[in-house]
Design an enzyme around this catalytic site. Structure first.
Site, PDB file in Angstrom:
ATOM      1  N   LYS A 183       0.823  -1.215   0.000  1.00 36.76           N
ATOM      2  CA  LYS A 183       0.000   0.000   0.000  1.00 36.76           C
ATOM      3  C   LYS A 183       0.853   1.260   0.000  1.00 36.76           C
ATOM      4  CE  LYS A 183      -4.282  -1.829   1.794  1.00 36.76           C
ATOM      5  NZ  LYS A 183      -5.443  -1.665   2.660  1.00 36.76           N
ATOM      6  N   LYS A 188      -5.475 -10.637  -6.500  1.00 34.70           N
ATOM      7  CA  LYS A 188      -6.729 -10.648  -5.740  1.00 34.70           C
ATOM      8  C   LYS A 188      -7.618  -9.463  -6.113  1.00 34.70           C
ATOM      9  CE  LYS A 188      -6.145  -7.791  -1.672  1.00 34.70           C
ATOM     10  NZ  LYS A 188      -6.637  -7.540  -0.331  1.00 34.70           N
ATOM     11  N   LYS A 239     -10.267  -3.315  -3.728  1.00 35.82           N
ATOM     12  CA  LYS A 239     -10.914  -2.042  -4.059  1.00 35.82           C
ATOM     13  C   LYS A 239      -9.917  -1.021  -4.565  1.00 35.82           C
ATOM     14  CE  LYS A 239     -11.046  -0.679   0.783  1.00 35.82           C
ATOM     15  NZ  LYS A 239     -11.025  -1.951   1.528  1.00 35.82           N
TER      16      LYS A 239
END
Ligand code: AQP
Length: 332
Positions: free
Chosen positions: A112, A195, A198
């Site tokens: 992230k 995967k 969002k």
């Protein structure tokens, strides 16, 4: 009965199919057999910038979706993380017990922060897994139902619980991840090697449960498969088809082998058309139920208030014990 604890972020508005099949669906099942605590993790959400109005709306929306998915406030404790201040309080202690190198090894932070630009990532994003440790330990959870991407954070929780217990005396239950093999990782419909997520998926690869059912059906029909024609579960060689079979099987309760038999000699088009219909049948009532909860914010807020009260009773007791063990002088 054994206890479970899990949480979901109120960040994107709609839950996606990975959130539902990987986690929320198990939460619904586990409330029957376990003493279950589920929360909307708004403290976690602000590890990346949030618009205050949207955050508030998305927190209610997440709770509404959890109820629409089948959580029953009579059978589980449903609450909002920031309503229980003990989470932040225990997190501090856990921060002080975690090695800097240990925290630096968390792969979700690496992914992230790389996406945001490492210098722009907040310290909160870095310590996110440690807040999660506090979330779990406060409730003395035996099991933590999550998707595969959260396994490393549950491992960190086990390490820190063991470390605290060793240093200060038996205080915390050492929890286990509860990850169902079949649905541990739902993949992006356009890129079935990664995967569904969002923040990383393209709109076409991501199924949001609250989207127009027609748009969802279209995404399923245009899912990426392969150049072969056989409908067979083989994640290594046929990741796209296998992902569709997993989704189909879980939503309908039909075994994968049975699906393979049904679709023998049929093309990918038939599988996708049928799955698109299955999806529409699933999301249509889900959207309606979510809207019903949103239309009655007073009831929703009172469910969350009662949940917070039940959660606090447990969390406060654990925090008091932990503070005492650490050597903090009792107030009064
Ligand atoms: N693709 C997935 N397959 C199975 N489980 C999944 N989960 C998420 N994606 C998949 C599980 O959903 C639960 C709640 O997730 P979260 O609110 O913590 O959000 P997340 O893990 O950050 O979800 P995303 O979509 O993956 O967000 P980004 O893109 O921001 O990282 C968790 O139990 C999670 O395992």
């Amino acid at each position: 009965s054994p206890r479970v604890l899990s949480g979901i972020q109120p960040t994107a508005g709609s839950f996606h199919l990975g959130n539902y099949l990987g986690a929320v669906r198990q939460w619904v099942a586990l409330q029957e057999s376990h003493d279950a605590f589920y929360m909307v993790v708004d403290l976690h959400a602000i590890t990346v910038p949030q618009d205050p109005k949207e955050l508030r709306a998305n927190t209610r929306l997440a709770a509404a979706q959890l109820l629409a998915a089948g959580l029953d406030p009579e059978r589980c404790t449903l609450f909002v993380q920031s309503h229980v201040p003990e989470h932040a309080q225990l997190a501090w202690v856990m921060n002080c017990l975690t090695g800097f190198g240990e925290a630096s090894r968390m792969t979700q932070f690496k992914d992230k922060s790389a996406r945001q630009g490492a210098d722009r990532a907040s310290v909160g994003l870095f310590t996110y897994p440690i807040l999660q440790v506090a979330d779990i330990l406060l409730y003395q959870a035996n099991e933590v139902p999550v998707g595969e991407d959260q396994r490393q954070h549950v491992e960190l929780t086990r390490d820190l619980a063991t470390r605290f217990n060793g240093r200060y005396g038996e205080t915390f239950t050492v929890p286990k991840p509860y990850i169902l093999k079949e649905t541990a990782k739902i993949y992006d419909l356009q890129e079935p090697s990664v995967k569904m997520s969002k923040s990383a998926s393209t709109p076409k690869g991501l199924i949001n449960l609250l989207d127009e059912p027609k748009a969802t059906a279209k995404k399923v029909r245009s899912a990426v498969t392969d150049t072969d024609t056989v409908i067979r579960y083989d994640p290594e060689n046929k990741p796209g088809v296998s992902n569709l079979l997993t989704i189909y099987s879980t939503l309908t309760g039909t075994g994968v082998a049975e699906l393979e038999a049904t679709y023998e000699g049929k093309g990918y088009g038939a599988l996708k058309t049928d799955l698109a219909e299955v999806m529409v049948e699933f999301v249509t009532p889900f959207r309606e139920r979510t809207q019903q909860y949103l239309d009655d914010p007073e009831t929703l807020d009172s469910i969350l208030a009662k949940g917070a009260e039940k959660a606090r009773a447990v969390a406060a007791e654990t925090l008091a014990r932990a503070y005492d063990r650490v050597g903090f002088l009792p107030a009064k």
